[in-house]
Design a protein around this motif. Structure first.
Motif, mmCIF file in Angstrom:
data_model
loop_
_atom_site.group_PDB
_atom_site.id
_atom_site.type_symbol
_atom_site.label_atom_id
_atom_site.label_comp_id
_atom_site.label_asym_id
_atom_site.label_seq_id
_atom_site.Cartn_x
_atom_site.Cartn_y
_atom_site.Cartn_z
ATOM 1 N N ASN A 1 0.836 -1.203 0.000
ATOM 2 C CA ASN A 1 0.000 0.000 0.000
ATOM 3 C C ASN A 1 0.867 1.248 0.000
ATOM 4 O O ASN A 1 0.588 2.228 -0.711
ATOM 5 N N LEU A 2 1.945 1.242 0.774
ATOM 6 C CA LEU A 2 2.853 2.387 0.802
ATOM 7 C C LEU A 2 3.489 2.610 -0.564
ATOM 8 O O LEU A 2 3.622 3.748 -1.025
ATOM 9 N N GLU A 3 3.884 1.532 -1.217
ATOM 10 C CA GLU A 3 4.495 1.672 -2.541
ATOM 11 C C GLU A 3 3.504 2.275 -3.528
ATOM 12 O O GLU A 3 3.845 3.197 -4.289
ATOM 13 N N GLN A 4 2.261 1.774 -3.525
ATOM 14 C CA GLN A 4 1.260 2.336 -4.422
ATOM 15 C C GLN A 4 0.961 3.789 -4.064
ATOM 16 O O GLN A 4 0.760 4.630 -4.953
ATOM 17 N N THR A 5 0.929 4.088 -2.780
ATOM 18 C CA THR A 5 0.683 5.468 -2.350
ATOM 19 C C THR A 5 1.764 6.397 -2.890
ATOM 20 O O THR A 5 1.471 7.500 -3.369
ATOM 21 N N GLY A 6 3.006 5.978 -2.812
ATOM 22 C CA GLY A 6 4.082 6.780 -3.361
ATOM 23 C C GLY A 6 3.925 7.023 -4.847
ATOM 24 O O GLY A 6 4.302 8.080 -5.362
ATOM 25 N N GLU A 7 3.340 6.053 -5.528
ATOM 26 C CA GLU A 7 3.171 6.158 -6.979
ATOM 27 C C GLU A 7 2.028 7.072 -7.382
ATOM 28 O O GLU A 7 2.149 7.842 -8.344
ATOM 29 N N ILE A 8 0.884 7.030 -6.658
ATOM 30 C CA ILE A 8 -0.326 7.683 -7.169
ATOM 31 C C ILE A 8 -0.818 8.851 -6.335
ATOM 32 O O ILE A 8 -1.752 9.543 -6.748
ATOM 33 N N ALA A 9 -0.212 9.107 -5.163
ATOM 34 C CA ALA A 9 -0.735 10.148 -4.271
ATOM 35 C C ALA A 9 0.267 11.279 -4.085
ATOM 36 O O ALA A 9 1.427 11.198 -4.508
ATOM 37 N N ASP A 10 -0.203 12.338 -3.441
ATOM 38 C CA ASP A 10 0.644 13.490 -3.114
ATOM 39 C C ASP A 10 1.216 13.391 -1.710
ATOM 40 O O ASP A 10 2.100 14.166 -1.344
ATOM 41 N N VAL B 1 0.478 5.987 10.725
ATOM 42 C CA VAL B 1 0.376 5.947 12.184
ATOM 43 C C VAL B 1 1.431 4.997 12.719
ATOM 44 O O VAL B 1 2.001 4.196 11.976
ATOM 45 N N PHE B 2 1.676 5.086 14.035
ATOM 46 C CA PHE B 2 2.711 4.268 14.677
ATOM 47 C C PHE B 2 4.024 4.353 13.898
ATOM 48 O O PHE B 2 4.674 3.350 13.621
ATOM 49 N N PHE B 3 4.381 5.582 13.555
ATOM 50 C CA PHE B 3 5.602 5.840 12.811
ATOM 51 C C PHE B 3 6.740 6.061 13.793
ATOM 52 O O PHE B 3 6.675 6.956 14.642
ATOM 53 N N ALA B 4 7.779 5.241 13.700
ATOM 54 C CA ALA B 4 8.952 5.372 14.562
ATOM 55 C C ALA B 4 10.131 5.794 13.708
ATOM 56 O O ALA B 4 10.496 5.085 12.765
ATOM 57 N N PRO B 5 10.739 6.937 13.994
ATOM 58 C CA PRO B 5 11.884 7.378 13.186
ATOM 59 C C PRO B 5 12.982 6.334 13.066
ATOM 60 O O PRO B 5 13.615 6.209 12.007
ATOM 61 N N GLU B 6 13.196 5.557 14.131
ATOM 62 C CA GLU B 6 14.263 4.547 14.111
ATOM 63 C C GLU B 6 13.991 3.437 13.104
ATOM 64 O O GLU B 6 14.926 2.746 12.671
ATOM 65 N N HIS B 7 12.733 3.235 12.750
ATOM 66 C CA HIS B 7 12.371 2.171 11.815
ATOM 67 C C HIS B 7 11.808 2.728 10.509
ATOM 68 O O HIS B 7 11.195 1.999 9.733
ATOM 69 N N ALA B 8 12.011 4.011 10.271
ATOM 70 C CA ALA B 8 11.358 4.673 9.140
ATOM 71 C C ALA B 8 11.754 4.079 7.804
ATOM 72 O O ALA B 8 10.906 3.896 6.919
ATOM 73 N N GLU B 9 13.027 3.787 7.640
ATOM 74 C CA GLU B 9 13.483 3.323 6.330
ATOM 75 C C GLU B 9 12.825 2.014 5.928
ATOM 76 O O GLU B 9 12.237 1.893 4.850
ATOM 77 N N GLU B 10 12.891 1.012 6.811
ATOM 78 C CA GLU B 10 12.368 -0.302 6.425
ATOM 79 C C GLU B 10 10.842 -0.363 6.455
ATOM 80 O O GLU B 10 10.236 -1.108 5.672
ATOM 81 N N THR B 11 10.195 0.384 7.345
ATOM 82 C CA THR B 11 8.737 0.271 7.442
ATOM 83 C C THR B 11 7.993 1.200 6.497
ATOM 84 O O THR B 11 6.859 0.921 6.114
ATOM 85 N N THR B 12 8.609 2.320 6.114
ATOM 86 C CA THR B 12 7.855 3.352 5.405
ATOM 87 C C THR B 12 8.576 3.921 4.190
ATOM 88 O O THR B 12 8.036 3.945 3.077
ATOM 89 N N LEU B 13 9.795 4.403 4.368
ATOM 90 C CA LEU B 13 10.457 5.168 3.317
ATOM 91 C C LEU B 13 10.842 4.327 2.108
ATOM 92 O O LEU B 13 10.691 4.772 0.962
ATOM 93 N N ALA B 14 11.333 3.113 2.338
ATOM 94 C CA ALA B 14 11.765 2.282 1.205
ATOM 95 C C ALA B 14 10.614 1.985 0.246
ATOM 96 O O ALA B 14 10.755 2.177 -0.969
ATOM 97 N N ARG C 1 9.567 5.250 -1.543
ATOM 98 C CA ARG C 1 10.572 5.636 -2.542
ATOM 99 C C ARG C 1 10.435 4.776 -3.795
ATOM 100 O O ARG C 1 10.561 5.283 -4.926
ATOM 101 N N ALA C 2 10.156 3.486 -3.607
ATOM 102 C CA ALA C 2 9.980 2.597 -4.754
ATOM 103 C C ALA C 2 8.770 3.011 -5.575
ATOM 104 O O ALA C 2 8.798 2.974 -6.822
ATOM 105 N N GLY C 3 7.691 3.404 -4.903
ATOM 106 C CA GLY C 3 6.510 3.857 -5.618
ATOM 107 C C GLY C 3 6.742 5.159 -6.355
ATOM 108 O O GLY C 3 6.297 5.330 -7.502
ATOM 109 N N ARG C 4 7.457 6.083 -5.728
ATOM 110 C CA ARG C 4 7.771 7.342 -6.405
ATOM 111 C C ARG C 4 8.614 7.088 -7.646
ATOM 112 O O ARG C 4 8.432 7.743 -8.685
ATOM 113 N N ALA C 5 9.541 6.156 -7.555
ATOM 114 C CA ALA C 5 10.387 5.837 -8.700
ATOM 115 C C ALA C 5 9.560 5.301 -9.861
ATOM 116 O O ALA C 5 9.844 5.599 -11.037
ATOM 117 N N LYS C 6 8.523 4.516 -9.568
ATOM 118 C CA LYS C 6 7.643 4.013 -10.626
ATOM 119 C C LYS C 6 6.983 5.160 -11.387
ATOM 120 O O LYS C 6 6.687 5.043 -12.579
#
Length: 349
Positions: A173-182, A187-200, A203-208
């Motif tokens: 869902n995050l990947e698709q969101t990066g692709e089609i949304a602004d 929720v339950f976002f932890a900066p220490e885990h941001a890369e693996e849980t959210t940003l990666a 980023r993949a969706g934005r690249a698409k």
């Protein structure tokens, strides 16, 4: 990094207080005020009420539930709210969950990613005011063989592009969101885990879409409580965390439980869910690790909160939406003001 305020659900007897919280956030320079819906108060009515009694703050849906409305109804509502608010509306969408989708709306919770993609496509078409046609797996416009014909939205939104957000938790869902949304509502976002849980995945969706994360609005909602006793403040959020990790969804389908597992809390997530679904809500709350709460909430003195705000900004957060704790208006207003002070001390204002 900008600040937002998340008012959550309405109808719990504190609606007048909620309005004053929104007004104070407006006076303090908060960027956006979000409202939610599940199977009680609806977000559009709340947002129109808030927009009518504020001046500068944006109003946003976090979220409009996709099974609750046809995509064209959502486009109409978004265009109307944007017009009435003078260009201050942000459209947040989400599929809700299987229990609400099927139990309340009577809409089968199947193929949520494909349904979301098609929904967003129709909403964007409708808000662009082109004559609307669509031939998809979930919606066909106009219906074939009948009197319907391609028509277009009669309302002119204040802006050509209304920002569109999607509530996302899982990697796909995050990947698709990066692709089609602004933007993404998380929720339950932890900066220490941001890369693996959210940003990666984002980023993949934005690249698409041939883009990067520049200009993409990452918006976590973060509970906040101010005071010196960090352990006691963490305890305030035990029932909230247990509800989501343990009770949101079924034993087989709980997106928040899976997120906690991805953050390294596999054993605790299983215990919380087992206790919660067996009716032991107090036991489930007690099983929530304090570290999980501390990493996903802003708790403690203002300077400690400022340090955590820096961590959120460094992790890529662009709008930090606060959910202030407190049972009285004064407590919630104090949290709002402390949020501004912490942002300034963090050097992020």
């Amino acid at each position: 990094m900008r600040l937002g305020i998340n008012l959550g659900y309405w109808g719990a007897g504190m609606d007048a207080d909620n309005l004053e919280v929104a007004r104070e956030a407006d006076r303090l320079g908060y960027a956006v005020c979000w409202a939610a819906e599940a199977y009680g108060s609806d977000a559009p009515t709340v947002l129109s009420w808030v927009a009518a009694q504020t001046e500068r703050i944006d109003v946003g849906s976090a979220i409009f539930q996709i099974p609750a409305r046809t995509p064209t109804m959502t486009a109409m509502t978004a265009a109307t709210l944007d017009s009435l608010s003078g260009g201050r509306f942000r459209l947040g969408l989400g599929v809700s969950g299987p229990q609400v989708s099927e139990g309340w709306y009577g809409v089968k919770f199947d193929k949520p990613l494909a349904r979301t993609r098609e929904y967003v496509e129709i909403v964007r078409k409708a808000m662009s005011r082109e004559r609307l046609t669509h031939d998809g797996d979930h919606w066909t416009l106009p219906l074939p063989g009948g009197p319907g014909k391609p028509i277009k939205l009669t309302v002119h939104p204040v802006r050509e592009h209304i920002p569109l957000y999607i509530a996302a938790i899982g990697p796909k869902n995050l990947e698709q969101t990066g692709e089609i949304a602004d933007g993404a509502l998380v929720v339950f976002f932890a900066p220490e885990h941001a890369e693996e849980t959210t940003l990666a995945p984002l980023r993949a969706g934005r690249a698409k879409a041939g883009k990067d994360l520049d200009g993409f609005d990452l918006v976590p909602t973060v509970p906040m409580a101010v005071g010196d006793d960090v352990a006691a403040l963490a305890d305030l959020f035990r029932p909230y965390t247990a509800l989501y990790v343990g009770g949101m969804g079924s034993a087989k389908q709980n997106f928040y439980n899976k997120l906690a597992q991805r953050m390294g809390y596999e054993k605790a997530a299983a215990e919380i869910q087992e206790k919660y679904l067996s009716g032991d809500k107090q036991g489930a709350a007690a099983a929530v690790p304090r570290e999980l709460i501390d990493s996903t909430a802003l708790i403690g003195p203002v300077d400690r909160i400022a340090d955590r705000m820096r961590a959120y900004a460094e992790a890529g957060v662009t709008t930090l939406s606060l959910a202030p704790a407190g049972f009285t208006l004064d407590e919630r207003i104090a949290c709002l003001r402390a949020g501004v002070t912490a942002l300034e001390r963090a050097g992020l204002a």
